[in-house]
Motif scaffolding. Structure first.
Motif, mmCIF file in Angstrom:
data_model
loop_
_atom_site.group_PDB
_atom_site.id
_atom_site.type_symbol
_atom_site.label_atom_id
_atom_site.label_comp_id
_atom_site.label_asym_id
_atom_site.label_seq_id
_atom_site.Cartn_x
_atom_site.Cartn_y
_atom_site.Cartn_z
ATOM 1 N N ARG A 136 -14.103 -0.444 7.318
ATOM 2 C CA ARG A 136 -14.968 -1.519 6.827
ATOM 3 C C ARG A 136 -14.254 -2.390 5.800
ATOM 4 N N LEU A 137 -14.565 -3.677 5.847
ATOM 5 C CA LEU A 137 -14.060 -4.642 4.874
ATOM 6 C C LEU A 137 -15.256 -5.419 4.343
ATOM 7 N N THR A 138 -15.394 -5.452 3.019
ATOM 8 C CA THR A 138 -16.465 -6.209 2.389
ATOM 9 C C THR A 138 -15.844 -7.331 1.567
ATOM 10 N N LEU A 139 -16.308 -8.557 1.841
ATOM 11 C CA LEU A 139 -15.776 -9.731 1.162
ATOM 12 C C LEU A 139 -16.886 -10.487 0.445
ATOM 13 N N ARG A 140 -16.538 -11.043 -0.711
ATOM 14 C CA ARG A 140 -17.432 -11.980 -1.400
ATOM 15 C C ARG A 140 -16.758 -13.344 -1.332
ATOM 16 N N ILE A 141 -17.484 -14.287 -0.758
ATOM 17 C CA ILE A 141 -16.964 -15.625 -0.506
ATOM 18 C C ILE A 141 -17.704 -16.613 -1.400
ATOM 19 N N THR A 142 -16.966 -17.467 -2.076
ATOM 20 C CA THR A 142 -17.547 -18.545 -2.861
ATOM 21 C C THR A 142 -17.226 -19.853 -2.144
ATOM 22 N N LYS A 143 -18.254 -20.565 -1.752
ATOM 23 C CA LYS A 143 -18.056 -21.799 -0.989
ATOM 24 C C LYS A 143 -17.413 -22.878 -1.857
ATOM 25 N N LEU A 162 -16.751 -14.342 12.928
ATOM 26 C CA LEU A 162 -16.223 -15.590 12.380
ATOM 27 C C LEU A 162 -17.214 -16.736 12.583
ATOM 28 N N VAL A 163 -17.819 -16.802 13.740
ATOM 29 C CA VAL A 163 -18.815 -17.839 14.028
ATOM 30 C C VAL A 163 -19.995 -17.710 13.072
ATOM 31 N N LYS A 164 -20.469 -16.495 12.847
ATOM 32 C CA LYS A 164 -21.615 -16.279 11.957
ATOM 33 C C LYS A 164 -21.267 -16.616 10.499
ATOM 34 N N VAL A 165 -20.035 -16.333 10.080
ATOM 35 C CA VAL A 165 -19.609 -16.700 8.730
ATOM 36 C C VAL A 165 -19.583 -18.216 8.589
ATOM 37 N N LYS A 166 -19.035 -18.906 9.576
ATOM 38 C CA LYS A 166 -18.997 -20.378 9.536
ATOM 39 C C LYS A 166 -20.410 -20.961 9.445
ATOM 40 N N LEU A 167 -21.324 -20.445 10.251
ATOM 41 C CA LEU A 167 -22.702 -20.936 10.234
ATOM 42 C C LEU A 167 -23.378 -20.656 8.893
ATOM 43 N N ALA A 168 -23.143 -19.483 8.335
ATOM 44 C CA ALA A 168 -23.739 -19.134 7.044
ATOM 45 C C ALA A 168 -23.202 -20.040 5.941
ATOM 46 N N LEU A 169 -21.907 -20.336 5.971
ATOM 47 C CA LEU A 169 -21.317 -21.198 4.948
ATOM 48 C C LEU A 169 -21.893 -22.610 5.004
ATOM 49 N N LYS A 170 -22.226 -23.086 6.187
ATOM 50 C CA LYS A 170 -22.817 -24.423 6.317
ATOM 51 C C LYS A 170 -24.156 -24.514 5.598
ATOM 52 N N GLN A 171 -24.857 -23.396 5.487
ATOM 53 C CA GLN A 171 -26.178 -23.377 4.856
ATOM 54 C C GLN A 171 -26.105 -23.296 3.331
ATOM 55 N N LEU A 172 -24.922 -23.007 2.788
ATOM 56 C CA LEU A 172 -24.774 -22.821 1.345
ATOM 57 C C LEU A 172 -24.330 -24.103 0.661
ATOM 58 N N ALA A 173 -24.708 -24.238 -0.598
ATOM 59 C CA ALA A 173 -24.211 -25.324 -1.432
ATOM 60 C C ALA A 173 -22.873 -24.903 -2.035
ATOM 61 N N VAL A 174 -22.075 -25.870 -2.429
ATOM 62 C CA VAL A 174 -20.793 -25.581 -3.072
ATOM 63 C C VAL A 174 -21.034 -24.692 -4.288
ATOM 64 N N GLY A 175 -20.254 -23.637 -4.407
ATOM 65 C CA GLY A 175 -20.383 -22.698 -5.525
ATOM 66 C C GLY A 175 -21.251 -21.493 -5.226
ATOM 67 N N VAL A 223 -26.103 -14.566 -0.595
ATOM 68 C CA VAL A 223 -26.538 -14.196 0.743
ATOM 69 C C VAL A 223 -25.674 -13.025 1.208
ATOM 70 N N PHE A 224 -26.283 -12.028 1.842
ATOM 71 C CA PHE A 224 -25.568 -10.855 2.337
ATOM 72 C C PHE A 224 -25.728 -10.775 3.854
ATOM 73 N N ILE A 225 -24.603 -10.592 4.561
ATOM 74 C CA ILE A 225 -24.649 -10.456 6.018
ATOM 75 C C ILE A 225 -23.826 -9.234 6.426
ATOM 76 N N ASP A 226 -24.455 -8.328 7.152
ATOM 77 C CA ASP A 226 -23.768 -7.158 7.711
ATOM 78 C C ASP A 226 -23.358 -7.508 9.137
ATOM 79 N N LEU A 227 -22.056 -7.660 9.353
ATOM 80 C CA LEU A 227 -21.529 -8.034 10.667
ATOM 81 C C LEU A 227 -20.799 -6.878 11.346
ATOM 82 N N THR A 228 -21.074 -5.664 10.904
ATOM 83 C CA THR A 228 -20.351 -4.505 11.434
ATOM 84 C C THR A 228 -20.672 -4.198 12.890
ATOM 85 N N SER A 229 -21.777 -4.686 13.407
ATOM 86 C CA SER A 229 -22.124 -4.394 14.799
ATOM 87 C C SER A 229 -21.585 -5.441 15.776
#
Length: 73
Positions: free
Chosen positions: A64-71, A15-28, A2-8
Motif C-alpha cells: 500500500r501507498l498513501t499519499l497526501r496531495i496539495t493541489k 490515475l483517472v480518479k485522482v485527476k477527476l478528484a483534483l478537478k473538484q478541489l480549489a488550489v491549496g 478529501v480521502f479516496i481509497d483506490l486499493t480495489s
C-alpha cells in the motif's frame, strides 16, 4: 481534506480518479489517496510531480501507498 481509497482498482483507473478528484478541489486543498496497484503506485506520483502538485508520502510498504496531495495552480 478529501480521502479516496483506490486499493480495489487497477491501472489506469486510479490515475483517472485522482485527476477527476483534483478537478473538484480549489488550489491549496488537499486530497489523500491510498493505492495498491503496482503500476498506479508509480504512475500517480509521477503524474502529480509533473503537474507541480504538492506531494507527501504518508505510508509506503509492499502492499500500500498513501499519499497526501496539495493541489497547485
Amino acid at each position: 481534506m478529501v480521502f479516496i481509497d483506490l486499493t480495489s482498482y487497477r491501472c489506469p483507473l486510479p490515475l483517472v480518479k485522482v485527476k477527476l478528484a483534483l478537478k473538484q478541489l480549489a488550489v491549496g486543498e488537499q486530497l489523500q489517496v491510498v493505492l495498491s496497484d503496482p503500476g498506479s503506485r508509480m504512475d500517480v506520483p509521477r503524474f502529480l510531480k509533473k503537474q507541480g502538485h504538492g506531494l507527501q508520502e504518508l505510508y509506503n510498504d509492499a502492499n500500500r501507498l498513501t499519499l497526501r496531495i496539495t493541489k497547485s495552480a
